[in-house]
Structures are given as structure tokens and as C-alpha cells.
Design an enzyme around this catalytic site. Structure first.
Site, PDB file in Angstrom:
ATOM      1  N   TYR A 221      78.302  39.757 -10.452  1.00 26.19           N
ATOM      2  CA  TYR A 221      79.318  40.156 -11.493  1.00 26.19           C
ATOM      3  C   TYR A 221      80.015  38.641 -12.046  1.00 26.19           C
ATOM      4  O   TYR A 221      80.247  38.301 -13.255  1.00 26.19           O
ATOM      5  CB  TYR A 221      80.335  41.072 -11.025  1.00 26.19           C
ATOM      6  CG  TYR A 221      81.375  41.442 -11.926  1.00 26.19           C
ATOM      7  CD1 TYR A 221      81.457  41.883 -12.800  1.00 26.19           C
ATOM      8  CD2 TYR A 221      82.614  40.712 -11.505  1.00 26.19           C
ATOM      9  CE1 TYR A 221      82.346  42.358 -13.682  1.00 26.19           C
ATOM     10  CE2 TYR A 221      83.900  40.799 -12.168  1.00 26.19           C
ATOM     11  CZ  TYR A 221      83.580  41.649 -13.564  1.00 26.19           C
ATOM     12  OH  TYR A 221      84.762  41.963 -14.203  1.00 26.19           O
TER      13      TYR A 221
ATOM     14  N   SER B 130      87.256  37.410 -16.668  1.00 27.57           N
ATOM     15  CA  SER B 130      87.817  37.537 -15.426  1.00 27.57           C
ATOM     16  C   SER B 130      87.918  36.348 -14.698  1.00 27.57           C
ATOM     17  O   SER B 130      87.122  35.372 -14.622  1.00 27.57           O
ATOM     18  CB  SER B 130      86.649  38.434 -14.665  1.00 27.57           C
ATOM     19  OG  SER B 130      87.181  38.646 -13.393  1.00 27.57           O
TER      20      SER B 130
END
Length: 251
Positions: free
Chosen positions: A157, A144
Site C-alpha cells: 500500500y 498518505s
């Protein structure tokens, strides 16, 4: 093994309920990928995804796999590879968590890190060894852009994705010359069930668009894929923004 046109004949998805994984599997099944393993926690969604791929002509096996159950990874994944060669493995599992709540609770924060990073390291090592043994194959790892630089809004995250990204890059380097290729995919905000209800970020994209980028990257033999591609330049700039200024950006 790949067919005469170089298309993957078999696909193993780790995270078979993922919208991005399903979009990718759907496109591959509609082409020439005829054997698909959907690995994930047992659910109706996983079964529905398998049924859809079967309607596209693929032979689909559903495999009970839990990213958090690292003690089971070797046994579960070895059984898949024992049935035949796998051309492409797509590592697509992950949890977003809830930053506001997770940073107050070490158990919740650790659970996010355990799935996104520890689970990926565990299953990634098993897959890498299996692909190396068969002498060919590609491992696609969904990272990501959140892992590129820590942000106040999602640093738990993001840190887990940063660890995953570094692991995947190093794993790829360790496999050079073995016939195994590792490709890291760095999407931005993707409109999926995991992000449902969140405000869309700039350069938002869709599972289908990410799937197209994955397939194109595999065709090119890319080591890193950004989705959308403009994020390569955006993140290159953001990496060099001074921290006092970076903290004030609406990210």
C-alpha cells in the site's frame, strides 16, 4: 467558476463512497458548492451519499466510475466536463489491501497498485487536461503518510501511495501557469470504514478533520497538506532514521 467570494461552485469526487470525500463534500455543500458529481462504483452507499448532499441543497449527479477500469476514464470523465466547468476535483479512491495476504499473491498485490497508482495516473491525466482546457480549477489528491517511507507492515500500500504522491507533485509542477492547481493531502491513520477493525496509530484523525484541512489548504493555495499537521515534523524525522533502527520501530 468560483463565486464572488472565491468559493468553489462545483465539485467532482472520484471515489464518492470515501468517508473523507463525503466529509469534504458535506462541508462544501453546506457552504456555497451547489453542483457536485459523485463518481464511483454503483452502490447503495453512493446513492445514499448523493441523497444526503441533495438534502444540503446541492444538485448531485451520480457517475459510474471504476478506478481500475482505466480504458473507460477518458470517456466517463470527459462526459462530466462536457456538462460545464468543474472548480475542484477530489481524487479520493483507493484500497488498503491486506499486506499479509497480498505479499503472498502477485495478483492481489498488483490489484492494490493498479487501483491506487495506475488508476490515479490515468484519471489524473484526464482531469488535468480538462482543467487545463477550461483554464482554472484545483485537483486535490489524497495521498498518505504511508508513502513517505516503506514500512514492513504495509509496504505494498505504501509503495502505491509513494508513486501517487510523486506523480501528483510532478503533475502540479507541469501545470504551473495554466490556472490549474494540484494539492497533495497526506493524512495519517484516519478512522474510516477502510480502516475499521485496525488498531489506531499515533496521531490518528477523523474524516471531518481531514476535510477541514483540505478546505483550509484550498483556501491558502497550498501544494501539500498534512493531516494532522504534526505529521510534517514526525515524517521529517523518520525519513532520516537509519534502516536497521527503523525496522525495529513499532510502526
Amino acid at each position: 467558476m468560483k463565486d464572488s467570494l472565491g468559493a468553489a461552485q462545483s465539485l467532482l469526487v472520484l471515489g464518492g463512497s470515501s468517508d473523507i470525500a463525503m466529509a469534504t463534500a458535506r462541508k462544501m455543500a453546506a457552504a456555497r458548492t451547489k453542483k457536485i458529481y459523485l463518481a464511483g462504483r454503483p452502490s447503495q452507499r453512493l446513492e445514499d451519499n448523493a441523497a444526503e448532499l441533495r438534502r444540503l441543497g446541492a444538485a448531485v449527479d451520480v457517475v459510474a466510475f471504476d478506478a481500475a477500469a482505466t480504458d473507460d476514464h477518458d470517456k466517463v470523465l470527459s462526459q462530466v466536463f462536457a456538462t460545464g466547468d468543474v472548480d475542484v476535483v477530489l481524487m479520493a479512491f483507493g484500497v488498503l489491501g491486506d499486506q499479509a495476504e497480498d505479499e503472498k499473491d502477485p495478483a492481489r498485490a498488483s490489484a492494490v497498485a493498479h487501483v491506487n497508482y495506475t488508476g490515479a495516473v490515468s484519471s489524473g491525466i484526464v482531469v488535468a487536461q480538462a482543467l487545463k482546457k477550461q483554464g482554472h480549477g484545483a485537483l486535490v489528491v489524497l495521498s498518505s503518510v504511508a508513502g513517505e517511507r516503506a514500512r514492513r507492515s504495509n509496504f505494498i500500500y505504501g509503495s502505491s501511495k509513494a508513486g501517487l504522491d510523486t506523480f501528483a507533485q510532478g503533475l502540479g509542477d507541469s501545470l504551473v501557469g495554466t490556472g490549474v492547481h494540484v494539492m497533495v493531502v497526506r493524512p495519517g491513520f484516519v478512522d474510516t470504514k477502510m480502516t475499521h477493525g485496525l488498531e489506531k496509530a499515533p496521531l490518528s484523525t477523523t474524516p471531518d478533520a481531514v476535510a477541514d484541512a483540505i478546505i483550509a489548504g484550498l483556501r491558502r493555495g497550498s501544494h501539500t497538506v498534512w493531516a494532522p499537521g504534526a505529521f510534517r515534523y514526525v515524517m521529517s524525522g523518520l525519513r532520516h532514521v537509519p534502516r536497521p533502527l527503523f525496522r525495529k520501530l513499532p510502526l
